[in-house]
Design a protein around this motif. Structure first.
Motif, PDB file in Angstrom:
ATOM      1  N   ARG A 347      55.248   2.907  48.349  1.00  0.00           N
ATOM      2  CA  ARG A 347      56.394   3.178  47.466  1.00  0.00           C
ATOM      3  C   ARG A 347      56.235   4.508  46.747  1.00  0.00           C
ATOM      4  NH1 ARG A 347      57.183  -3.130  45.543  1.00  0.00           N
ATOM      5  NH2 ARG A 347      58.828  -3.595  47.081  1.00  0.00           N
ATOM      6  N   ARG A 350      57.104   6.976  49.384  1.00  0.00           N
ATOM      7  CA  ARG A 350      58.351   6.645  50.098  1.00  0.00           C
ATOM      8  C   ARG A 350      58.109   6.596  51.613  1.00  0.00           C
ATOM      9  NH1 ARG A 350      62.632  10.813  47.659  1.00  0.00           N
ATOM     10  NH2 ARG A 350      60.845  12.167  47.972  1.00  0.00           N
ATOM     11  N   HIS A 351      56.980   6.004  51.968  1.00  0.00           N
ATOM     12  CA  HIS A 351      56.550   5.869  53.360  1.00  0.00           C
ATOM     13  C   HIS A 351      57.031   4.506  53.862  1.00  0.00           C
ATOM     14  CE1 HIS A 351      54.148   5.956  56.930  1.00  0.00           C
ATOM     15  NE2 HIS A 351      53.510   7.061  56.590  1.00  0.00           N
ATOM     16  N   ARG A 352      58.139   4.523  54.639  1.00  0.00           N
ATOM     17  CA  ARG A 352      58.801   3.265  54.973  1.00  0.00           C
ATOM     18  C   ARG A 352      57.981   2.381  55.907  1.00  0.00           C
ATOM     19  NH1 ARG A 352      64.597   5.678  56.604  1.00  0.00           N
ATOM     20  NH2 ARG A 352      63.196   7.126  57.646  1.00  0.00           N
TER      21      ARG A 352
END
Length: 702
Positions: A347, A350-352
């Motif tokens: 999070r 922002r590493h999906r």
């Protein structure tokens, strides 16, 4: 700037300070050159490198502050370059401040090539930290300055970095364009090492685009160049990328061999960063193969290195694999702790992929603890994240877990909906995997064919060499005739014996070439047959023999584009077998499968060449009628409805007929500008047909 006596003092001060910093840094030379860099030793070595680099950074800052006025701007540039280079050689992450100072001073005082060097190094560090916004700004500056100074090497580096950033942001077409520009520039300056790096990055882009044949070809080219250039080149990265390709197409044997080659190459180069990358990828593969113990060991070894280096994206991925392995080993508490840490890192960055994977396995851990509410929330969030990231394999796993949870909770509607979506996704993955396997097979075949051509050329050269030797022998015989007639008999006899030996050698070589040609022809025939079988399996529904949903929709979209472009008509029949659930309930699923297979066989018998039939889902099928208007399509639909009813009803041996309902839609009738509108109109029509009593054809009416 002053001249004369101060210059020697500046030079002496600079030499003294550089020497002190070198003494701090080169204490690690011996362990870095150890004969064996084991994974267990790599973590402490990375920690020692980080500690030493931090000490160098502190010493440099103090020296720059105290001696900066004496050194002047150019002396400070030389000192900062020395520190940055030393820190990079130690594999540390603190090199950015030194190179930033080089860039600031070079932008004001010159020379311009130092500014390019600084931008290159700071952008590289920003990419390794995952700060892509900063990396893009720096790379844009590098590209602009490189073009202004006509520095092709700087332009090549900038295009390569922009390609890496675009790929990690999911902008694959843009990434390919940048990497192709970088490749052209590297070749223009004859930079073989840089060309290998770009080929590797371009291969990764083609892998993400689904072009596995091209991806494998590029990665193998990069490996060939690096192998030819020698031991200082990073063959470990090429082996790792090739392993990842084979992992995608589920060739476990090739994937394992290349992962092990990547680990060995990293150890031989004493490169702790590369070793961490290889171990982390190998850990993920081992988890996929169900070897949780091996995966846990390698993920922990990789984490020990990356934690020392401060590599946040890889730390998150390794925490994820540790939690995943612990979950498989039944260590629920430890797994949840590792997965929560991975989720926090994901999070933050922002590493999906990290976010979706951590949520998935936290959801499974909650299911193990019978915490239904927590598991439901985590799995729903995981499905949303993985769908957004388009990570289909893990999305299918998340849907399976959520379906299991819904079924155990009695949420039948949710379970059925998830089962339907998961089935569609699984069909897509099967088709994609078949295509990738075919592409990899094609690439391997093309490489084998190239090797065969090289071997045949070598044989041809040998034959030509034999002929040249024969010609030389003939010339020597001619000279012998001129010198003395007395030696004619002996020379002719020698020539005869030699010619016979050469002819026998020629015959043997010709036979060998013929054998290779026959083997190549056999391999071509087998490959063609296997490729055709793979392609047919990838596009066909195994039960009915009709096209599967993916291939049907691709064909329908092509026909629709053609009809809209040429102003032609196109009709679609959406066919639904009436009361199919009741048939399954009363007679069993095997009988239901027989009904579908027989019905589709009847439909195919009464279609014309060029018409298509495919399975849309469950008991729904779609017939595509290119070039047919409403009147003709309605006649065909009525004929199909009548023939299916008369052909299927005898299967039951009962008065209740087996019938179908058909919804008819045309491009003009539905005013369809896209595939969704046309199929939506057919769906509305078939719904009305069923509402009006079934066993009928209903055209779409707006």
């Amino acid at each position: 700037m002053p001249s004369g006596p101060p210059l020697p003092r500046r030079a002496r001060a600079l030499v003294v300070l550089m020497t002190a910093l070198a003494v701090c840094g080169f204490g690690l030379v011996d362990p870095l050159n150890a004969e064996n860099l084991s994974p267990a030793a790599a973590g402490p070595l990375a920690t020692a490198a980080g500690t030493t680099s931090a000490a160098i950074d502190t010493a440099w800052r103090s020296g720059d502050r105290l001696l900066g006025p004496l050194l002047g701007p150019h002396g400070r540039i030389h000192l900062a370059r020395f520190v940055g280079t030393l820190q990079v050689s130690l594999g540390a992450q603190q090199a950015a401040p030194a190179w930033q100072l080089v860039g600031d001073l070079a932008s004001r005082y010159g020379p311009p090539e130092r500014l390019l060097e600084a931008l290159d190094n700071v952008a590289s560090v920003a990419i390794s930290h995952g700060d892509y916004d900063l990396a893009e700004r720096l790379t844009d500056q590098l590209l602009l300055q490189g073009r202004r100074l006509v520095d092709l090497r700087a332009q090549a580096a900038a295009e390569g970095y922009l390609g890496v950033i675009a790929r990690r942001r999911g902008q694959l077409d843009r990434a390919r364009e940048h990497q192709e520009s970088a490749l052209a520039l590297r070749r223009a300056i004859q930079d073989a090492s840089g060309e290998a790096q770009v080929l590797m990055n371009l291969g990764t882009v083609h892998r993400d685009l689904g072009d596995f044949a091209r991806a494998l070809e590029l990665q193998l080219k990069a490996l060939d160049i690096r192998t030819r250039l020698g031991p200082l080149e990073r063959v470990d990265l090429s082996y790792r990328n090739i392993a990842l390709l084979y992992r995608e197409i589920e060739d476990a044997e090739q994937a394992k061999a290349n992962f092990e080659a990547a680990v060995r190459a990293s150890q031989e180069r004493h490169d702790v960063q590369s070793l961490a990358s290889a171990l982390g990828s190998y850990a993920s593969f081992s988890n996929d193969q169900g070897d949780a113990t091996r995966a846990l060991t390698m993920a922990r070894q990789a984490l020990a290195i990356d934690a020392s280096l401060g590599n946040r994206p890889y730390i998150g991925l390794e925490k994820l694999e540790i939690g995943r392995a612990q979950l498989s080993l039944g260590q629920i508490d430890e797994a949840q702790a590792a997965l929560r840490e991975a989720l926090a890192i994901g999070r933050e960055l922002r590493h999906r992929e990290i976010i979706g994977g951590a949520l998935l396995y936290l959801g499974r851990a909650a299911m193990r603890r019978n915490d239904t509410d927590q598991a439901r929330r985590l799995l729903d969030e995981s499905i949303a994240a993985l769908r957004e990231a388009n990570i289909k394999a893990k999305l299918a796993d998340a849907m399976a877990a959520r379906q299991e949870l819904a079924r155990s909770a009695g949420e039948t509607a949710i379970a059925l909906d998830l089962a339907s979506k998961r089935l569609a996704l699984r069909e897509e993955l099967l088709g994609t995997r078949s295509g990738r396997q075919l592409a990899a097979l094609k690439a391997r075949y093309e490489r084998a064919e190239a090797d065969q051509r090289i071997q045949m050329l070598s044989l041809t050269n040998e034959v030509q060499g034999l002929r040249l030797r024969e010609q030389a022998l003939a010339r020597r015989i001619g000279i012998g005739l001129v010198i003395t007639l007395g030696l004619i008999s002996a020379v002719l006899f020698s020539r005869y014996r030699t010619t016979r030996r050469l002819n026998r050698a020629l015959e043997a070589k010709n036979e060998e070439i013929s054998a290779h040609e026959r083997a190549l022809e056999d391999a071509n025939a087998k490959l063609s047959t296997h490729a055709a079988e793979l392609y047919q399996a990838a596009i066909t529904d195994p039960l009915t023999g009709a096209y599967n949903r993916g291939h049907l929709l691709r064909q329908l979209e092509d026909h629709l584009r053609h009809a809209l472009r040429e102003g032609q008509e196109l009709s679609v029949l959406l066919i639904d077998f009436d009361h199919f659930k009741r048939i399954n309930d009363e007679h069993g699923h095997l009988f239901g499968d027989r009904v579908l297979a027989s019905g589709v066989q009847i439909i195919r018998q009464w279609l014309e060449p060029g018409d298509l039939v495919g399975r849309y889902g469950g008991e729904e099928f779609v017939v595509v009628l290119p070039g047919k208007d409403l009147t003709v399509a309605a006649e065909i639909a009525e004929r199909l409805r009548d023939k299916v009813a008369s052909g299927l009803t005898p299967l039951l041996h009962a008065p209740n007929p087996l019938t179908i309902s058909i919804g008819l839609a045309t491009v003009q009738l539905a005013r369809a500008a896209n595939l969704e509108a046309l199929l939506g109109a057919a769906d509305v029509a078939v719904y009305r047909a069923k509402a009006q009593g079934r066993n009928r054809v209903v055209p779409y009416a707006a």
